[in-house]
Design a protein around this motif. Sequence first.
Motif, PDB file in Angstrom:
ATOM      1  N   TYR A  88       0.833  -1.204   0.000  1.00 51.19           N
ATOM      2  CA  TYR A  88       0.000   0.000   0.000  1.00 51.19           C
ATOM      3  C   TYR A  88       0.867   1.252   0.000  1.00 51.19           C
ATOM      4  O   TYR A  88       1.869   1.319   0.713  1.00 51.19           O
ATOM      5  CB  TYR A  88      -0.922   0.007   1.231  1.00 51.19           C
ATOM      6  N   ARG A  93      -2.688   6.917  -1.530  1.00 46.78           N
ATOM      7  CA  ARG A  93      -3.909   6.254  -1.060  1.00 46.78           C
ATOM      8  C   ARG A  93      -4.304   5.123  -2.006  1.00 46.78           C
ATOM      9  O   ARG A  93      -5.475   4.929  -2.343  1.00 46.78           O
ATOM     10  CB  ARG A  93      -5.088   7.235  -0.939  1.00 46.78           C
ATOM     11  N   GLU A 116      -7.407  -7.304  -5.747  1.00 40.39           N
ATOM     12  CA  GLU A 116      -8.103  -6.072  -5.393  1.00 40.39           C
ATOM     13  C   GLU A 116      -7.168  -4.885  -5.535  1.00 40.39           C
ATOM     14  O   GLU A 116      -6.026  -4.906  -5.053  1.00 40.39           O
ATOM     15  CB  GLU A 116      -8.625  -6.136  -3.956  1.00 40.39           C
ATOM     16  N   LEU A 118      -7.019  -0.944  -4.530  1.00 39.57           N
ATOM     17  CA  LEU A 118      -7.632   0.009  -3.607  1.00 39.57           C
ATOM     18  C   LEU A 118      -7.253   1.420  -4.024  1.00 39.57           C
ATOM     19  O   LEU A 118      -6.085   1.728  -4.246  1.00 39.57           O
ATOM     20  CB  LEU A 118      -7.144  -0.273  -2.185  1.00 39.57           C
ATOM     21  N   LEU A 123     -13.031   0.529  -5.198  1.00 35.10           N
ATOM     22  CA  LEU A 123     -12.440  -0.795  -5.050  1.00 35.10           C
ATOM     23  C   LEU A 123     -12.617  -1.511  -6.382  1.00 35.10           C
ATOM     24  O   LEU A 123     -13.720  -1.571  -6.932  1.00 35.10           O
ATOM     25  CB  LEU A 123     -13.161  -1.574  -3.939  1.00 35.10           C
ATOM     26  N   THR A 142     -16.916   2.826  -3.100  1.00 35.42           N
ATOM     27  CA  THR A 142     -16.958   2.524  -1.668  1.00 35.42           C
ATOM     28  C   THR A 142     -17.791   3.530  -0.881  1.00 35.42           C
ATOM     29  O   THR A 142     -18.191   3.253   0.250  1.00 35.42           O
ATOM     30  CB  THR A 142     -15.541   2.462  -1.092  1.00 35.42           C
ATOM     31  N   ASN A 149     -16.642  -0.095   3.011  1.00 34.08           N
ATOM     32  CA  ASN A 149     -15.628  -1.057   2.594  1.00 34.08           C
ATOM     33  C   ASN A 149     -14.724  -1.479   3.746  1.00 34.08           C
ATOM     34  O   ASN A 149     -13.581  -1.886   3.542  1.00 34.08           O
ATOM     35  CB  ASN A 149     -14.770  -0.542   1.429  1.00 34.08           C
ATOM     36  N   ASP A 157      -9.264  -1.869   3.818  1.00 35.18           N
ATOM     37  CA  ASP A 157      -8.235  -1.019   3.223  1.00 35.18           C
ATOM     38  C   ASP A 157      -7.272  -0.589   4.333  1.00 35.18           C
ATOM     39  O   ASP A 157      -7.700  -0.027   5.345  1.00 35.18           O
ATOM     40  CB  ASP A 157      -8.922   0.198   2.597  1.00 35.18           C
ATOM     41  N   THR A 160      -7.642   3.016   5.449  1.00 31.39           N
ATOM     42  CA  THR A 160      -8.929   3.222   6.107  1.00 31.39           C
ATOM     43  C   THR A 160      -8.898   2.643   7.509  1.00 31.39           C
ATOM     44  O   THR A 160      -9.405   3.248   8.463  1.00 31.39           O
ATOM     45  CB  THR A 160     -10.062   2.574   5.299  1.00 31.39           C
ATOM     46  N   ASN A 204     -11.145   9.121   2.303  1.00 40.17           N
ATOM     47  CA  ASN A 204     -11.793   8.253   3.281  1.00 40.17           C
ATOM     48  C   ASN A 204     -12.972   8.905   3.993  1.00 40.17           C
ATOM     49  O   ASN A 204     -13.706   8.220   4.709  1.00 40.17           O
ATOM     50  CB  ASN A 204     -10.775   7.798   4.336  1.00 40.17           C
TER      51      ASN A 204
END
Length: 283
Positions: A88, A93, A116, A118, A123, A142, A149, A157, A160, A204
């Motif tokens: 990540y 983000r 997936e 992000l 998503l 999301t 999510n 995430d 998140t 977010n």
Amino acid sequence: MTGRQRERRHRRTRAAVVAAVVLAGAGPACAGCSGGDAVAGDSRGGDAVTALRQAAGRLVDAGSSKARTSMEMATGGTRVTIRGAGAYDYRKRMGRLKVMLPQDPAGGAERRPITELLAPGALFMKNRGAGVPPDKWVRVDTRTLSDGNLVTGGATDPFTAAEVLLGTRTATYVGRTEVAGTGVRHYRGTAHLADAARRASKGNEGPLKAAAEGFATAAVPFDAYLDDEGRIRKVRHRFSFLNGQQKSPVAVASTTLLYDFGASVRVRLPRTDDIYAGRIAEE
């Protein structure tokens, strides 16, 4: 209960869980939570609430990391676990995870992992199954999910998960321990999703606000483990929700493990032509 009956119940539970995790507009609810603004800490742990609210910012300072996720769900005496792994980028983000759904209890072939991607407010999932061609992506906004999510994707995430701690109202410093060989400070507390949404980054704010409004209660109990630089090494949130297919609630424990800070992260979002626009079958 016979072995065949247990197998059938496990199969129904797994189907309900997978349906809830992938593209279901669930309404999770955290149980056993309390409000208030108490702060607890000591000379070793410092101001617990402040440290936890600053943890997401420390991840941005670090830039990126690798991540492992685990989502445990229990209902009707049956427990399943969905695991993920990837990396990540906290400044962009954006992240990429491979999420593995649990194997069929009958011993059938193991499903290919869901890829997936992000991104802020979105998503993307590949190898979704349920009638989606294997070379196509499914895109989910999301901000439209009642859980923001936090549960739907089968993996919270990572950023998140960190920004949920922005809503910390009560926290206690538990003590020193280790996570994957790294010394950490263990905190236990409760976060409020509405508070987190107000303090969250732009990407977010919407999902956390949706979760605050969609959950039966916006209070989320957690255990967080911060290293000596204030970065999250591990965080575990606990939820409980009704997915619309079962009368009894599904208990969920979402765990995120972060390591190898500064790792290279490459995420390329799919082109419009690569996004599936057809009907998604129910599993």
